[in-house]
Design an enzyme around this catalytic site. Structure first.
Site, PDB file in Angstrom:
ATOM      1  N   GLU A  29    -113.830 -68.436 -62.588  1.00  0.00           N
ATOM      2  CA  GLU A  29    -113.092 -67.235 -62.984  1.00  0.00           C
ATOM      3  C   GLU A  29    -114.058 -66.139 -63.426  1.00  0.00           C
ATOM      4  OE1 GLU A  29    -109.980 -67.753 -65.868  1.00  0.00           O
ATOM      5  OE2 GLU A  29    -108.888 -69.162 -64.597  1.00  0.00           O
ATOM      6  N   ASP A  68    -103.834 -66.328 -62.440  1.00  0.00           N
ATOM      7  CA  ASP A  68    -105.150 -65.960 -62.960  1.00  0.00           C
ATOM      8  C   ASP A  68    -105.454 -64.476 -62.817  1.00  0.00           C
ATOM      9  OD1 ASP A  68    -105.775 -68.549 -63.799  1.00  0.00           O
ATOM     10  OD2 ASP A  68    -106.578 -69.090 -61.838  1.00  0.00           O
ATOM     11  N   LYS A  83    -108.310 -72.534 -58.325  1.00  0.00           N
ATOM     12  CA  LYS A  83    -108.159 -73.974 -58.572  1.00  0.00           C
ATOM     13  C   LYS A  83    -109.178 -74.764 -57.761  1.00  0.00           C
ATOM     14  CE  LYS A  83    -104.463 -74.863 -61.092  1.00  0.00           C
ATOM     15  NZ  LYS A  83    -104.805 -74.824 -62.479  1.00  0.00           N
TER      16      LYS A  83
END
Length: 165
Positions: A29, A68, A83
Site C-alpha cells: 500500500e 483501499d 491483496k
C-alpha cells in the site's frame, strides 16, 4: 522498517480527503501511495474514504467495506483493493483444520465485499480492481523478486560453536 504507518502525502492538492491521516497497512500500500502521489496521470486519489455496505453470507448481517484506494484519472475512476494473490483464490486442501476454516471464511468475506464493490462501481460508472503482487510488479510499482541463479550463490552453513578441549 514498519509494515504499517502514516503516509505523508507530498502532493496534497491531489489527495481528496484528510491528507494528514493517510494510513498504509502494508508495504505494498505504501508503495502504491507513493506511485499515486507522483503519477502525473492521476487526477486525484484517496485511501479508505469510500464506504460500501455489503452482506456477509456467514453471519447474515450487513457490514461496511472500505476499499483501499479510490483513483480518479482523466477518463475513469477506479476503486482498488490490494491483496496477496493467494487471498483472491479459494483455499486449497479442504480439511477441518482451524487454518482451512479461517482461510475459507476470509475468502467468503472477500467475495461478498468484492461483489458489493463491483455493484457499487457499476452504479457510478466506475471500475473495481484487485491489485496483487503480480499486478504491482507488472505496473512497475513493486520490484520483482530476484531469481536464484543455480551455482551462483551457495546457502550458508549453520553456525556451530567450536568445542573447547
Amino acid at each position: 522498517m514498519a509494515y504499517s504507518g502514516r503516509y505523508i502525502v507530498e502532493n496534497t492538492r491531489k489527495y481528496s480527503g484528510d491528507h494528514s491521516n493517510v494510513i498504509f497497512r502494508s508495504l505494498w500500500e505504501r508503495d502504491v501511495f507513493k506511485w499515486l502521489d507522483m503519477n502525473p496521470k492521476v487526477k486525484s486519489w484517496c485511501s479508505e474514504e469510500v464506504v460500501i455496505p455489503y452482506y456477509y453470507e456467514v453471519d447474515k448481517r450487513y457490514h461496511r467495506y472500505y476499499p483501499d484506494i479510490k483513483i480518479v484519472f482523466e477518463d475513469k475512476t477506479i476503486l482498488v483493493e490490494i491483496k496477496p494473490a493467494k487471498e483472491t483464490e479459494p483455499p486449497k486442501r479442504p480439511d477441518k483444520s482451524k487454518r482451512y476454516i479461517n482461510e475459507s471464511l476470509t475468502y467468503i468475506k472477500n467475495m461478498n465485499k468484492w461483489q458489493a464493490a463491483n455493484d457499487y462501481c457499476k452504479d457510478r460508472g466506475w471500475h473495481f480492481q484487485i491489485w496483487t503482487e503480480n499486478t504491482l510488479q507488472t505496473m512497475g510499482i513493486m520490484q520483482k523478486p530476484l531469481k536464484k541463479v543455480p551455482g551462483k550463490l551457495k546457502p550458508l552453513k549453520p553456525f556451530r560453536k567450536k568445542r573447547r578441549k
